[in-house]
Design an enzyme around this catalytic site. Structure first.
Site, PDB file in Angstrom:
ATOM      1  N   ARG A   1     -19.055  31.773  78.303  1.00  0.00           N
ATOM      2  CA  ARG A   1     -17.745  32.905  79.369  1.00  0.00           C
ATOM      3  C   ARG A   1     -18.506  33.376  81.165  1.00  0.00           C
ATOM      4  O   ARG A   1     -17.911  32.994  81.544  1.00  0.00           O
ATOM      5  CB  ARG A   1     -17.633  34.094  79.209  1.00  0.00           C
ATOM      6  CG  ARG A   1     -16.425  33.886  78.394  1.00  0.00           C
ATOM      7  CD  ARG A   1     -16.677  35.245  77.008  1.00  0.00           C
ATOM      8  NE  ARG A   1     -18.191  35.717  77.162  1.00  0.00           N
ATOM      9  CZ  ARG A   1     -18.069  36.781  76.584  1.00  0.00           C
ATOM     10  NH1 ARG A   1     -16.455  37.834  76.363  1.00  0.00           N
ATOM     11  NH2 ARG A   1     -19.051  37.371  75.673  1.00  0.00           N
TER      12      ARG A   1
ATOM     13  N   ASP B   1     -23.141  29.210  66.583  1.00  0.00           N
ATOM     14  CA  ASP B   1     -23.142  30.230  66.500  1.00  0.00           C
ATOM     15  C   ASP B   1     -24.518  31.149  65.569  1.00  0.00           C
ATOM     16  O   ASP B   1     -23.970  30.644  64.389  1.00  0.00           O
ATOM     17  CB  ASP B   1     -22.143  31.416  66.311  1.00  0.00           C
ATOM     18  CG  ASP B   1     -21.915  32.827  67.291  1.00  0.00           C
ATOM     19  OD1 ASP B   1     -22.250  33.331  68.238  1.00  0.00           O
ATOM     20  OD2 ASP B   1     -22.540  33.706  66.376  1.00  0.00           O
TER      21      ASP B   1
END
Ligand code: CP3
Length: 356
Positions: A43, A88
């Protein structure tokens, strides 16, 4: 695509297996200290947010086009010395069939947390055939990256167990510890299973061309050294052992692991990742001369002024010289509010300070 051209610092042979990252991990001489950032893909990058818009995190992780592009973004922009696969730690659980989601701003949330030995025995195994998307993504990435190494990764059994038992992120991990103490046999079976799936996930990445692996035991620092040694370390070692003869350096990282540093190396790491709480020269004493170190700039420093950033980067590079080899990184992941320009600057400064 856009952005700056990807200009890797080529190894003499031009092979990622001979890159500064791999060499530092093995304690061999380097042309300059290699640097990458945990959570470098994410992000803090506007190009990441643009690409991710409208796609859920765990869907993005299974789309080879998105995985390839998101993984390459920070390499192009910052000229880091390694890519880390966009994925992830909970992805292998999802692929195996565990009902879970990654909620924005929260993290992994498990629909039916593990609360009993029967829940442990119901955990589905990870079938390697279900990782075809990963094979495709890694092969494509390795072709695009050329001399720049790709780091594959997995979540360590303990850290994955915290999500499965707590049902989501937690601070104290009290339910996890309670299960560990109250149900030692089921605990052992749970961590055994998680070690098998982590090893499957890592093997898929290495067999498709990843040049190094990192095992994230992010939350192991909540344990005493005695509990870690007895109830966790053997399972982390099983993950590394599951790589067999695959000759890639193994990085092992956790947060708040100052008291565990010697043990974390013993789990089978070539490189021990260190957070910002312990200076690298002290970490080198605790880890010993047979392992390299990775770390350990406090990610919050990147939110401060340029003079502070420069001073702290110099300190980390300087203290890193005490280690057998040093891979520059943050002490934990990039914070979402970080100015990407500061990350690019840190890469340049580490390279400038360490050019041999
Ligand atoms: O490092 C990288 O750039 C590679 C990609 C990567 C992600 N997660 C992408 C991600 C890696 C290596 C991870 C590992 C991971 N995931 C860990 C170990 C590292 C660490 O931070 O200690 C852990 C504990 C997780 C579990 C997890 N997934 C958390 C705690 C979160 C953050 C929740 C949030 O939004 O703050 C995630 C989500 C996640 N994983 C994001 C990314 C880019 C953000 C999701 C988004 O962009 O919507």
């Amino acid at each position: 695509m856009g952005g700056r051209e990807h200009r890797p610092h080529p190894a003499p042979s031009g092979l990622p297996s001979d890159s500064d990252l791999v060499r530092a991990a093995r304690g061999l001489p380097v042309s300059r200290t290699p640097v990458w950032f945990m959570r470098q893909a994410g992000r803090s990058l506007p190009e990441y947010r643009a690409l991710r818009a409208g796609t859920a995190m765990l869907a993005a992780c299974q789309d080879p086009d998105l995985v390839t592009e998101i993984t390459l973004q920070p390499v192009r922009r910052h000229q880091v010395d390694a890519a880390i696969l966009f994925s992830d730690i909970v992805l292998p659980l999802l692929v195996a069939g565990v009902d879970l989601d990654i909620k924005p701003g929260i993290g992994p949330v498990i629909a039916s947390p593990i609360r009993s030995p029967a829940d442990v025995d119901a955990l589905p195994p990870l079938e390697p055939e279900r990782l075809a998307f990963l094979d495709t993504a890694v092969r494509r990435l390795v072709a695009e990256l050329g001399p720049t190494p790709l780091i594959g990764f997995a979540g360590a059994p303990f850290t994955l167990a915290t999500y499965l038992i707590e049902g989501g992120p937690s601070k104290e991990h009290a339910r996890t510890k309670a299960f560990m103490y109250a149900e030692p046999e089921a605990w052992g079976r749970l961590l055994d299973r998680l070690a098998v799936s982590a090893a499957t996930f890592l093997r898929a990445q290495v067999d498709a061309g990843a040049s190094a692996v990192q095992l994230f035991d992010s939350w192991a620092g909540v344990l005493s050294a005695a509990d870690y040694a007895e109830r966790v370390l053997p399972h982390s070692r099983a993950v590394f052992d599951g790589l067999g003869e695959r000759d890639v350096p193994r990085i092992h990282f956790g947060v708040g692991t100052g008291e565990l540093l010697p043990l974390i190396g013993d789990a089978g790491a070539d490189v021990v990742g260190v957070d910002w709480r312990i200076p690298l020269d002290e970490a080198a004493r605790r880890v010993g001369p047979r392992r390299s170190l990775q770390g350990n700039l406090d990610p919050a420093v990147l939110l401060s002024d340029r003079a502070t950033v420069d001073r702290e980067v110099r300190r980390v590079v300087e203290q890193g010289r005490a280690a057998r080899g040093h891979v520059f990184n943050l002490g934990h992941g990039v914070l979402p509010d970080t100015d990407p320009g500061v990350l690019t600057h840190v890469v340049e400064l580490v390279h400038e300070l360490s050019t041999r």
